[in-house]
Write an enzyme that holds these catalytic residues in place. Structure first.
Site, short mmCIF file in Angstrom:
data_model
loop_
_atom_site.label_atom_id
_atom_site.label_comp_id
_atom_site.label_asym_id
_atom_site.label_seq_id
_atom_site.Cartn_x
_atom_site.Cartn_y
_atom_site.Cartn_z
N LYS A 32 6.68 31.67 -1.92
CA LYS A 32 5.90 32.76 -2.50
C LYS A 32 4.51 32.84 -1.87
O LYS A 32 4.03 33.93 -1.52
CB LYS A 32 5.79 32.58 -4.02
CG LYS A 32 5.06 33.71 -4.71
CD LYS A 32 5.03 33.49 -6.23
CE LYS A 32 4.28 34.63 -6.91
NZ LYS A 32 4.25 34.44 -8.40
N TYR A 34 3.63 31.63 1.06
CA TYR A 34 3.80 32.00 2.47
C TYR A 34 4.00 33.52 2.59
O TYR A 34 3.35 34.17 3.42
CB TYR A 34 5.00 31.26 3.06
CG TYR A 34 5.28 31.60 4.51
CD1 TYR A 34 4.72 30.85 5.53
CD2 TYR A 34 6.10 32.68 4.84
CE1 TYR A 34 4.98 31.15 6.86
CE2 TYR A 34 6.35 33.01 6.16
CZ TYR A 34 5.80 32.24 7.18
OH TYR A 34 6.05 32.56 8.49
N SER A 79 21.44 20.15 36.97
CA SER A 79 22.57 19.75 36.14
C SER A 79 22.58 18.22 36.06
O SER A 79 21.91 17.54 36.85
CB SER A 79 23.89 20.23 36.73
OG SER A 79 23.91 21.63 36.83
N GLU A 120 19.30 10.17 24.33
CA GLU A 120 19.06 11.39 23.57
C GLU A 120 20.39 12.08 23.27
O GLU A 120 21.39 11.85 23.94
CB GLU A 120 18.18 12.37 24.37
CG GLU A 120 16.83 11.80 24.75
CD GLU A 120 16.05 12.74 25.65
OE1 GLU A 120 14.83 12.65 25.68
OE2 GLU A 120 16.70 13.58 26.34
N LYS A 122 22.92 15.21 23.36
CA LYS A 122 23.20 16.31 24.27
C LYS A 122 23.62 17.52 23.45
O LYS A 122 24.73 17.60 22.96
CB LYS A 122 24.29 15.94 25.28
CG LYS A 122 24.51 16.99 26.36
CD LYS A 122 25.53 16.51 27.38
CE LYS A 122 25.66 17.53 28.50
NZ LYS A 122 26.16 18.84 28.01
N ASP A 124 24.66 21.26 22.23
CA ASP A 124 25.63 22.24 22.71
C ASP A 124 25.14 23.63 22.31
O ASP A 124 25.54 24.19 21.28
CB ASP A 124 27.02 21.96 22.11
CG ASP A 124 28.11 22.71 22.84
OD1 ASP A 124 29.25 22.71 22.35
OD2 ASP A 124 27.83 23.31 23.89
N GLU A 178 16.88 23.38 24.29
CA GLU A 178 18.18 23.97 24.00
C GLU A 178 18.07 24.86 22.78
O GLU A 178 17.60 24.44 21.71
CB GLU A 178 19.21 22.87 23.73
CG GLU A 178 20.64 23.33 23.81
CD GLU A 178 21.19 23.29 25.22
OE1 GLU A 178 22.37 23.60 25.40
OE2 GLU A 178 20.43 22.94 26.14
N TYR A 226 13.07 18.71 25.28
CA TYR A 226 13.27 17.35 25.78
C TYR A 226 12.71 17.10 27.18
O TYR A 226 12.87 16.00 27.69
CB TYR A 226 14.76 17.03 25.79
CG TYR A 226 15.63 18.10 26.40
CD1 TYR A 226 16.35 18.97 25.60
CD2 TYR A 226 15.71 18.27 27.77
CE1 TYR A 226 17.14 19.97 26.12
CE2 TYR A 226 16.49 19.26 28.32
CZ TYR A 226 17.21 20.11 27.50
OH TYR A 226 17.98 21.11 28.05
N LYS A 314 29.81 12.14 28.07
CA LYS A 314 30.58 13.12 27.34
C LYS A 314 31.52 12.43 26.35
O LYS A 314 32.16 11.44 26.68
CB LYS A 314 31.40 13.97 28.30
CG LYS A 314 30.55 14.71 29.34
CD LYS A 314 29.77 15.83 28.72
CE LYS A 314 30.66 16.99 28.36
NZ LYS A 314 29.91 18.16 27.86
N CYS A 408 52.55 38.53 46.86
CA CYS A 408 51.21 38.60 46.28
C CYS A 408 51.19 39.56 45.10
O CYS A 408 51.63 40.71 45.23
CB CYS A 408 50.20 39.04 47.34
SG CYS A 408 48.52 39.22 46.70
N CYS A 411 48.74 42.67 46.47
CA CYS A 411 49.08 43.54 47.61
C CYS A 411 50.57 43.53 47.97
O CYS A 411 51.00 44.32 48.81
CB CYS A 411 48.24 43.17 48.82
SG CYS A 411 48.65 41.54 49.52
N CYS A 424 48.30 33.98 49.88
CA CYS A 424 48.53 35.30 50.46
C CYS A 424 47.75 35.36 51.76
O CYS A 424 46.52 35.20 51.76
CB CYS A 424 48.07 36.40 49.51
SG CYS A 424 48.10 38.05 50.26
N CYS A 430 44.21 42.73 51.30
CA CYS A 430 44.40 42.24 49.93
C CYS A 430 43.06 42.37 49.20
O CYS A 430 42.10 41.65 49.49
CB CYS A 430 44.87 40.79 49.95
SG CYS A 430 45.27 40.15 48.30
#
Length: 670
Positions: A32, A34, A79, A120, A122, A124, A178, A226, A314, A408, A411, A424, A430
């Site tokens: 209130k 705020y 990466s 740390e 990771k 997502d 992130e 981070y 991972k 193919c 084509c 191909c 193609c």
């Protein structure tokens, strides 16, 4: 004036409360109270017509944007190499120890400390790169390809845990983090949404890449930070100091960060994270292990893709079963035919899966999938964007047969089997191959033709008869401006980008050609070794196989490519149309007798006659070691305009400094 002072006071108070609520999770006032202050600020802004840059009212989202503008990061966003299991993680650790020992054996007077590790979470979500100049948030971008991302400043401003201003006002910094959507927020959103969101990861990424910032604001995103990826002034001795800097500057830092001197303790911490994962209010897909000491990071350096001082661990891939509904066949730029499976939609690792990779016909047979249409199969989603089919649930032939194509799918040309792959060979007619080659040729690491996309390639193919890269350089304004979605500005931009691409160096041109079995590292090595396109084209297999990382298959691919009359004709056309494809004037050959030979050099400040990267390349070619921080072992500092703390530290340590850029250029040239 009184109104402006009242606004400034309200903004300071509200931003303080936002920081405590959204970043520290420790509210100082009631909702209130705020809301009352916020309403007062809105009223003052309406009365005065003034909105200050740091006003929290700017977080609600503005007008719909016309599109995303590309943003080139001040420093590359790397990466991380990945460890899928504990053995791979220990292999990374062993390599790091070896690199440190090698360095210390060569630098006995400047030994690196014993390894210490930061662990740390990771996250997502979607990687964010924020730029602050003199304390103000001036840009926010996606990671993109690590060099250039998409500017999403309006969207990021809606995230209340992102500070619009920070206490640090001494220069420019880039901060990585992130963008995420908390799981509790996702649940609340879906309770009232007409179209519920599938998962928190896609919800965050979709919101941040939405052209309507109001949509972003509605998702109530958060963000954790981070890393300080770039700074033109502040220098950190270790990771703890960097994280302290982020905390001090009001960034939201995840509390689950731990430091260990013993690597066995790191592995125990990973087990704790796995146990903690289900209780977290956000998605994580692993943990990140980083070496803490910054000097050690500098010494270990980077591969072509990853820093050697960090690794992503991972979690075990998540698996489930579903029904294989159909298999389609896609044609790549090299003519390789790749099967893509469509499965009955299923939730896996936070996303809805409908397409899965099958790699090739050999993979289908090896996994007992030849008679699997309509049958239940195991699928796994680990690091792949498209999940992988592992095999059938049963060993019986209880499904319909997957028919391998003989012609193919695009084509109709007869296919040829080479090993486990179908190809191909209709390279001239193609469509997917031609569009793929043109798109690759224009890509950033190749000829870097700005604004070019696969959609552009398809349009030029269908409307203007563009069939090979050389055709791009015959395009005319009058033809382009008639195309759908092509106005005068877009046509001129494309022509300007094509003209600029003619100056790309030999290594980029060789990579753009798309020679089978060769990547950027190989084409760079060829350019450095031969330094002349004609010499590369004339190279024999016997000459090539003795070069670094070139085996028989790669050598034959290179020779066969340039022996093809059609490829040579296309190259001749491009050279006649102005492509230069030249090696840099300064060869990448390390000198042993220059002024810079054997010296450790630090570049700081702004140079005007050449870029920082160009200066570093020329220094390295003259035998110097270019580093990013000043220490007692630094021999020379080159200080450009607005040089900051690095110059001050060099002067304090009595290190030689070159502040005259003309003098620096003279030394480079002599």
């Amino acid at each position: 004036m009184a109104s402006l002072q009242s606004m400034e006071q309200l903004i300071a108070e509200i931003n303080k409360y936002n920081y405590h609520y959204y970043t520290l999770d420790t509210p100082l006032v009631s909702d209130k109270e705020y809301d009352s202050m916020y309403d007062q600020l809105v009223q003052l802004e309406q009365e005065t017509g003034i909105i200050l840059p740091e006003s929290p009212t700017q977080r609600v989202g503005g007008e719909i944007l016309k599109g995303f503008e590309p943003h080139r990061h001040l420093a590359s966003l790397w990466s991380l190499d990945k460890a899928q299991n504990m053995e791979q993680l220990r292999n990374w650790h062993t390599r790091a120890i070896k690199l440190v020992k090698d360095y210390n054996s060569k630098n006995p007077d400047n030994l690196l400390p014993e390894l210490c590790y930061a662990v740390e979470l990771k996250f997502d979500g979607l990687t964010l790169n924020l730029t602050y100049s003199n304390g103000q948030l001036v840009q926010a971008a996606t990671r993109g390809n690590g060099v250039t991302g998409e500017g999403i400043l309006a969207q990021v401003k809606t995230i209340k845990s992102v500070p619009l201003t920070i206490p640090y006002t001494e220069g420019t910094i880039e901060v990585q983090g992130e963008g995420i959507m908390n799981l509790s927020v996702l649940s609340q959103y879906n309770e009232r949404a007409a179209e519920p969101l599938k998962n928190a990861r896609n919800a965050a990424a979709g919101a941040l890449r939405n052209l309507n910032p109001k949509t972003t604001a509605e998702r109530r995103l958060s963000a954790f930070f981070y890393n300080v990826g770039y700074s033109d002034a502040v220098v950190f001795k270790d990771h703890r100091e960097m994280m302290g800097f982020l905390n001090d500057n009001r960034f939201k830092v995840n509390p689950f960060i731990a430091y260990y001197d013993n690597f066995d303790d790191v592995t125990e911490e990973l087990a704790k994270i796995v146990e903690r994962r289900p209780s977290l209010d956000y998605l994580i897909d692993g943990a990140v292990i980083k070496i803490v000491d910054m000097r050690t990071r500098e010494a270990l350096g980077y591969t072509d893709k990853f820093p050697r001082w960090a690794v992503a661990y991972k979690f075990e891939a998540e698996e489930t079963t579903t029904v294989l509904e159909s298999v389609s066949w896609e044609v790549g730029r090299t003519g390789k035919i790749t099967p893509v499976a469509r499965v009955e939609a299923v939730e896996l690792a936070g996303v809805t899966v409908q397409n899965c990779t099958l790699n090739n016909i050999g993979d289908i047979e090896r996994k007992n999938l030849k008679h699997a249409l309509g049958a239940r199969v195991f699928i796994r989603r680990s690091n792949e964007v498209i999940p992988e089919i592992l095999g059938k649930v049963t060993e019986d032939h209880d499904g319909e047969e997957i028919i391998f194509p003989t012609n193919c799918p695009s084509c109709g040309f007869p296919l040829e089997q080479k090993g486990a792959h179908l190809f191909c060979n209709n390279r001239l007619a193609c469509k997917p191959q031609l569009i793929g080659r043109i798109t690759h040729f224009a890509s950033r690491d190749a000829m870097d033709i700005d604004t070019f996309s696969v959609m552009t390639a398809e349009l030029l193919y269908s409307e203007l008869g563009v069939r090979e890269p050389a055709d791009l350089y015959t395009l005319a304004f009058d033809d382009l401006v008639k195309l759908d979605r092509f106005g005068e500005k877009k046509a001129n931009n494309l022509l300007a980008a094509l003209e600029k691409s003619k100056e790309r160096d030999l290594a980029s041109f060789l990579f753009a050609l798309g020679i089978s079995n060769t990547g950027k590292a190989t084409t760079r090595m060829l350019a450095d070794h031969y330094r002349d396109l004609n010499l590369v084209m004339a190279a024999t297999v016997d000459e090539l196989v003795v070069l670094p990382d070139v085996g028989g298959i790669v050598a034959e691919s290179i020779v066969n490519f340039f022996a093809d009359p059609l490829m040579r004709d296309g190259i001749d056309r491009m050279l006649a149309l102005g492509i230069q494809a030249k090696a840099p004037e300064t060869p990448r050959v390390v000198s042993t007798d220059s002024f810079f030979s054997g010296k450790t050099v630090v570049l700081t400040g702004t140079l005007h006659q050449l870029t920082r990267d160009e200066a570093a390349a020329r220094l390295e070619a003259l035998g110097a070691k270019v580093t990013g921080s000043v220490s007692a072992k630094t021999d020379l500092v080159v200080a450009g305009e607005k040089a900051g703390s690095k110059l001050a530290k060099a002067q304090k340590l009595g290190i030689q400094v070159i502040e005259d850029e003309d003098e620096f250029i003279r030394l480079l040239e002599n």
